[in-house]
Write a protein that holds these residues in place. Structure first.
Motif, short mmCIF file in Angstrom:
data_model
loop_
_atom_site.label_atom_id
_atom_site.label_comp_id
_atom_site.label_asym_id
_atom_site.label_seq_id
_atom_site.Cartn_x
_atom_site.Cartn_y
_atom_site.Cartn_z
N PRO A 237 0.83 -1.20 0.00
CA PRO A 237 0.00 0.00 0.00
C PRO A 237 0.87 1.25 0.00
CG PRO A 237 0.05 -0.99 2.18
CD PRO A 237 0.73 -1.95 1.26
N LEU A 238 0.44 2.27 -0.71
CA LEU A 238 1.19 3.51 -0.80
C LEU A 238 0.50 4.61 -0.03
CD1 LEU A 238 2.09 3.48 -4.62
CD2 LEU A 238 3.45 2.62 -2.69
N LYS A 239 1.28 5.43 0.64
CA LYS A 239 0.74 6.55 1.42
C LYS A 239 -0.09 7.46 0.52
CE LYS A 239 2.20 10.55 4.14
NZ LYS A 239 1.60 11.55 3.29
N GLY A 240 -1.31 7.73 0.94
CA GLY A 240 -2.18 8.63 0.20
C GLY A 240 -2.95 7.99 -0.93
N GLU A 241 -2.65 6.71 -1.23
CA GLU A 241 -3.33 6.03 -2.32
C GLU A 241 -4.56 5.29 -1.81
OE1 GLU A 241 -2.12 3.04 -5.95
OE2 GLU A 241 -1.30 2.64 -3.97
N SER A 242 -5.68 5.45 -2.49
CA SER A 242 -6.92 4.81 -2.07
C SER A 242 -7.13 3.53 -2.85
CB SER A 242 -8.11 5.76 -2.28
OG SER A 242 -9.31 5.14 -1.89
N ARG A 243 -6.81 2.39 -2.24
CA ARG A 243 -7.05 1.10 -2.87
C ARG A 243 -8.28 0.42 -2.31
NH1 ARG A 243 -1.14 -1.84 -3.11
NH2 ARG A 243 -0.04 -0.22 -4.28
N ARG A 244 -8.64 0.77 -1.11
CA ARG A 244 -9.78 0.15 -0.46
C ARG A 244 -11.07 0.74 -1.01
NH1 ARG A 244 -8.94 -4.66 2.13
NH2 ARG A 244 -6.79 -4.68 2.85
N ALA A 245 -12.04 -0.13 -1.19
CA ALA A 245 -13.32 0.30 -1.74
C ALA A 245 -14.20 0.86 -0.64
CB ALA A 245 -14.00 -0.87 -2.44
N TRP A 246 -15.19 1.64 -1.05
CA TRP A 246 -16.03 2.39 -0.11
C TRP A 246 -17.48 2.31 -0.55
CZ3 TRP A 246 -17.91 7.79 -0.61
CH2 TRP A 246 -18.36 8.33 0.61
N LEU A 247 -18.36 2.05 0.41
CA LEU A 247 -19.79 1.97 0.13
C LEU A 247 -20.49 3.29 0.42
CD1 LEU A 247 -22.18 0.22 -0.73
CD2 LEU A 247 -22.33 -0.62 1.63
N GLY A 248 -20.16 3.91 1.57
CA GLY A 248 -20.72 5.22 1.87
C GLY A 248 -21.95 5.20 2.74
N ILE A 249 -21.92 4.39 3.81
CA ILE A 249 -23.02 4.36 4.76
C ILE A 249 -22.47 4.39 6.18
CG2 ILE A 249 -24.56 3.05 3.25
CD1 ILE A 249 -23.91 0.55 4.92
N THR A 250 -23.29 4.81 7.13
CA THR A 250 -23.03 4.50 8.54
C THR A 250 -23.96 3.35 8.88
OG1 THR A 250 -24.63 6.12 9.34
CG2 THR A 250 -22.36 6.86 9.06
N LEU A 251 -23.53 2.50 9.80
CA LEU A 251 -24.19 1.20 9.92
C LEU A 251 -24.12 0.66 11.33
CD1 LEU A 251 -21.75 -1.44 8.45
CD2 LEU A 251 -21.12 0.92 8.79
N GLN A 252 -24.92 -0.34 11.59
CA GLN A 252 -24.86 -1.09 12.83
C GLN A 252 -25.24 -2.52 12.55
OE1 GLN A 252 -28.44 1.19 14.57
NE2 GLN A 252 -28.44 -0.74 15.73
N ALA A 253 -24.95 -3.39 13.52
CA ALA A 253 -25.23 -4.82 13.34
C ALA A 253 -26.71 -5.11 13.49
CB ALA A 253 -24.44 -5.62 14.37
N LEU A 314 -15.00 -6.92 4.15
CA LEU A 314 -15.51 -7.58 2.95
C LEU A 314 -15.73 -6.58 1.82
CD1 LEU A 314 -18.11 -10.07 4.49
CD2 LEU A 314 -15.98 -10.68 3.32
N VAL A 315 -16.29 -5.43 2.16
CA VAL A 315 -16.52 -4.40 1.16
C VAL A 315 -15.20 -3.78 0.72
CG1 VAL A 315 -17.56 -2.13 0.73
CG2 VAL A 315 -18.85 -3.88 1.95
N GLY A 316 -14.37 -3.40 1.70
CA GLY A 316 -13.13 -2.71 1.38
C GLY A 316 -12.17 -3.53 0.55
N SER A 317 -12.14 -4.84 0.79
CA SER A 317 -11.21 -5.71 0.06
C SER A 317 -11.76 -6.14 -1.30
CB SER A 317 -10.89 -6.95 0.91
OG SER A 317 -12.07 -7.69 1.17
N SER A 318 -12.98 -5.74 -1.62
CA SER A 318 -13.56 -6.10 -2.92
C SER A 318 -12.86 -5.39 -4.07
CB SER A 318 -15.06 -5.77 -2.94
OG SER A 318 -15.76 -6.54 -2.00
N GLY A 319 -12.26 -4.22 -3.77
CA GLY A 319 -11.51 -3.50 -4.80
C GLY A 319 -12.31 -2.36 -5.41
#
Length: 457
Positions: A237-253, A314-319
């Protein structure tokens, strides 16, 4: 018949001998792989007794490529002032030392990387991890860690066992080896194969495990295997680089009690508390109150709040760019939504920053988390003050950490480069007064800074 029996006995004896010879004693593991274990030292800025000070840190590192060292990611997040660690050095068991440059950190594995600036010392080889470790409960494992820095040679060996193979909510191995002073240390089987690194079910472990340790005083040691490690080693991973994916919610179980109350057939999942405008979730049509019960057709193993990081991983590692099918329950009715993930917003750790040595002031760019925390409008511009050095011109003038600078004199400040330009111009002209327009605690105010170019206090 007797001849065949003798042959069978001989073959069995040879087989036992070969199996025994394949075992590696702790001493052999130490001799064979001790050179791959290093100490990573660095300096980081933090608050101590209400003062900002530079302290030296030391972490276990593992040489994973000819110029790459991996270590526990807590090292680069431990600053209480928001500053980055610096002046990395890698210390080898044979006494050699090399300078290194920070590469980046993977937030889900909580692992950081530095790159060596010179060739390896003679005889030192990178460690290679077994792709599919065959571990079972009761198997012996060895860990190579560090002794205190005043002792040489610095590498030590610790022997333990695999005490559990957890399958839910996520598969991993548990060991009885204490994590204290061994976080990030390589783990070896009784046959001397490197199978992963030692981390924990706690705050210093991977994201999915930070809530799974419960309220235990001593966190359980777990093994992070090549399945997680190798992709990061191959492409750090590189500093400042966004590789992790994002859904864009706040959540709870979705707890079983909540599922029963709402009359849901599913007993695990994610409840959507809010949807970030402009996010992939917003574009896909997710709404507040939706319950996500499946991800690409698979049930979501989240029934407690401390399981939520598993869904995030699971979401973040999806790419970035991945297209996911979400099974959603809305108002009791099942729905299918498709979402295309984008890169996660830049974190505070990766934010660009600038320090003025004359004004003894450090600012950084605003990131998504800041906009959420300060409840800022999307069009808001400014830079966050991350550090004000005691006794400096900015501090004497009244600037405080946490202030958001929007303007200096008549110059709008939107980036750290804007701040650098305006302060550099003030230094060149030896300006006697600068007026900072800042936002503090939801209010805006003017602060006058009066540099003393005569060098008197």
């Amino acid at each position: 018949m007797e001849r065949r029996s003798r042959r069978a006995l001989v073959a069995a004896a040879v087989g036992v001998a070969l199996a025994t010879s394949a075992l590696a004693s702790p001493r052999e593991v130490y001799d064979r792989h001790g050179g791959s274990v290093v100490a990573v030292t660095y300096f980081i800025e933090t608050h101590i007794m209400r003062q900002v000070r530079e302290i030296e840190g030391r972490e276990i590192g593992v040489l994973v490529a000819s110029d790459l060292v991996m270590f526990n990611g807590d090292a680069v997040t431990s600053s209480t002032t928001g500053s980055q660690p610096h002046t990395f050095r890698v210390h080898f068991a044979n006494g050699a030392e090399l300078t290194a440059t920070y590469v980046g950190r993977d937030e889900f594995a909580n692992l950081a990387f530095v790159r060596l600036e010179a060739p390896l010392p003679k005889g030192v080889r990178p460690l290679e991890f077994e792709a599919r470790p065959k571990l079972r409960v009761g198997d012996e494992v060895n860990v190579l860690g560090l002794l205190p820095e005043n002792l040489e040679p610095m590498v030590r060996v610790h022997t333990g066992r695999v005490v559990a193979h957890v399958r839910k909510p996520k598969p991993f191995f548990v060991t009885d080896i204490p994590t204290e002073d061994a976080l990030g240390a390589p783990v070896f089987t009784a046959r001397g194969k490197a199978v992963g690194i030692l981390t924990e079910l706690g705050g210093s472990g991977p994201a999915f495990a930070q809530g799974l340790g419960g309220s235990e005083v001593a966190y359980y040691g777990i093994i992070l295997t090549a399945e997680t490690l190798q992709p990061l080693i191959d492409d750090p991973p590189l500093k400042g680089e966004s590789r992790r994916a994002w859904l864009g919610i706040t959540l709870q179980a979705l707890t079983p009690d909540m599922a029963e109350y709402w009359g849901l057939r599913e007993r695990s999942g994610i409840v959507v508390n809010s949807v970030i405008e402009g996010s992939p979730a917003h574009a896909a049509g997710l709404q507040v109150g939706d319950v996500i019960v499946r991800l690409d057709g698979m049930p979501i193993p989240v029934t407690r709040e401390d399981h939520v990081p598993i869904f995030v991983e699971l979401v973040g590692s999806s790419g970035v760019g991945a297209e996911l099918d979400l099974g959603v329950v809305r108002d009791g009715e099942p729905r299918e939504l498709q979402v295309t993930l984008v890169g996660a917003p830049k974190s505070r750790l990766d934010a660009e920053q600038y320090r003025s040595p004359e004004f003894e002031l450090t600012v950084r760019e605003l990131v998504f988390a800041d906009y959420r925390f300060f409840d800022l409008e999307p069009e808001f511009k400014g830079v966050l003050v991350s550090r004000v050095e005691e006794g400096g011109w900015a501090g004497v003038g009244g600037v405080q950490s946490g202030d958001i600078v929007q303007r200096v004199d008549d110059r709008i400040i939107a980036t750290p480069d804007d701040m650098k330009a305006v302060l550099a111009a003030a230094v060149q002209k030896e300006k006697r007064k600068l007026v900072f327009f800042v936002r503090r605690s939801g209010r805006t105010q003017f602060i006058t800074i009066q540099p003393n170019w005569d060098g008197q206090s």
